[in-house]
Enzyme design. Structure first.
Site, PDB file in Angstrom:
ATOM      1  N   CYS A  55       0.830  -1.206   0.000  1.00 24.03           N
ATOM      2  CA  CYS A  55       0.000   0.000   0.000  1.00 24.03           C
ATOM      3  C   CYS A  55       0.868   1.260   0.000  1.00 24.03           C
ATOM      4  O   CYS A  55       1.475   1.564  -1.020  1.00 24.03           O
ATOM      5  CB  CYS A  55      -1.006  -0.020   1.149  1.00 24.03           C
ATOM      6  SG  CYS A  55      -2.373   1.158   0.893  1.00 24.03           S
ATOM      7  N   HIS A  96      -3.761  -4.998   0.459  1.00 24.36           N
ATOM      8  CA  HIS A  96      -3.298  -5.401   1.795  1.00 24.36           C
ATOM      9  C   HIS A  96      -3.347  -6.923   1.949  1.00 24.36           C
ATOM     10  O   HIS A  96      -4.301  -7.472   2.509  1.00 24.36           O
ATOM     11  CB  HIS A  96      -4.158  -4.737   2.876  1.00 24.36           C
ATOM     12  CG  HIS A  96      -3.874  -3.288   3.062  1.00 24.36           C
ATOM     13  ND1 HIS A  96      -2.946  -2.822   3.968  1.00 24.36           N
ATOM     14  CD2 HIS A  96      -4.384  -2.199   2.451  1.00 24.36           C
ATOM     15  CE1 HIS A  96      -2.899  -1.502   3.917  1.00 24.36           C
ATOM     16  NE2 HIS A  96      -3.759  -1.099   2.993  1.00 24.36           N
ATOM     17  N   GLU A 111      -1.701  -8.626   3.992  1.00 22.05           N
ATOM     18  CA  GLU A 111      -1.512  -9.003   5.397  1.00 22.05           C
ATOM     19  C   GLU A 111      -2.844  -9.148   6.142  1.00 22.05           C
ATOM     20  O   GLU A 111      -2.898  -9.786   7.200  1.00 22.05           O
ATOM     21  CB  GLU A 111      -0.614  -7.978   6.108  1.00 22.05           C
ATOM     22  CG  GLU A 111      -1.304  -6.735   6.632  1.00 22.05           C
ATOM     23  CD  GLU A 111      -1.720  -5.734   5.564  1.00 22.05           C
ATOM     24  OE1 GLU A 111      -2.427  -4.750   5.897  1.00 22.05           O
ATOM     25  OE2 GLU A 111      -1.346  -5.912   4.380  1.00 22.05           O
TER      26      GLU A 111
END
Length: 253
Positions: free
Chosen positions: A111, A216, A218
């Site tokens: 990001c 994202h 994660e």
């Protein structure tokens, strides 16, 4: 293995009594520990002195943040988001990224991280994607985290990333206001959104493994096989880096 995660500079506390903090969301460290298989270490946003940490790292994960890279770093004119900058982080991550690439250290940029990566290599950014002609609003919008970080749109995937995720089209989340405009030196595009927004880049000429993604991975990584593939590949590259460092140490430099 040790993976460094640059932190953001924040001021927290009652108005007029703000206390400076260095922090980043816990999910990045959780992904490093749980999927990369490395120990996460936060890097304070204290500028170029932090370059001294690179010799101890096996990888660098540049995380996302609500803040934006200041346009002065890419000759972008006046800031269109003057309340959303973190100059302390800028002055830390940009030299860190350049030095990590030069040193062959694996880099995963997420990001804001992909935007920093692009700027560090001489590229530029759209300060507000949603006001560009023909481009969509890529911001997360309102709602609980589970909604904001849920899948938002497909991206077409190519190159090394397509081989990594074993797909040429995947669904990703979207929580960014800025995005890559002019591509940085050495970077190649490996994913695009339907409106043409650059969603992933790689650097074939880099000495070490490098990937930048605009979404994202994660977030809830363990439930997403594409995210697991990305973090696993990053971990494999970090292990190679650690092995090579150990071999160099045994040879005495």
């Amino acid at each position: 293995m040790i993976v460094g995660i640059p932190a953001c500079a924040k001021s927290l506390g009652p108005l007029g009594a703000e206390t400076p903090f260095h922090q980043t969301p816990a999910r990045y460290a959780q992904a490093v520990l749980g999927c990369v298989g490395a120990l996460p270490v936060l890097i304070p946003p204290l500028g170029e002195p932090m370059l001294g940490l690179l010799d101890e790292l096996d990888g660098l994960l540049v995380p996302g943040s609500p803040s934006n890279v200041h346009p002065s770093h890419y000759k972008g004119g006046d800031s269109e988001t003057p309340d959303l900058h973190d100059l302390e982080r800028d002055h830390t991550t940009l030299p860190l990224i350049r030095a990590a690439i030069a040193g062959g250290i694996p880099v995963l940029a997420i990001c804001r991280g992909i935007q920093e990566l692009n700027v560090a290599l001489g590229g530029s950014l759209f300060q507000r994607v949603h006001v560009q002609p023909g481009m969509s609003d890529h911001r997360g919008g309102p709602g609980a985290h589970e909604i904001r970080y849920g899948p938002k749109h497909p991206v077409t995937v190519s190159g090394s990333l397509a081989r990594l995720v074993q797909a040429d089209r995947i669904e990703v989340n979207s929580l960014h206001g800025q995005a890559i405009d002019r591509l940085g030196a050495g970077l190649v595009v490996e994913a695009r959104a339907p409106d043409g927004t650059i969603e992933a880049v790689a650097m074939p000429s880099a000495r070490g493994w490098l990937l930048g993604v605009q979404w994202h991975p994660e977030w809830a990584f363990a439930a997403n096989p594409h995210s697991v593939a990305i973090f696993t590949a990053f971990g494999d590259a970090c292990r190679i880096r650690r092995r090579d460092r150990a071999a160099t140490d045994r040879r005495g430099g």
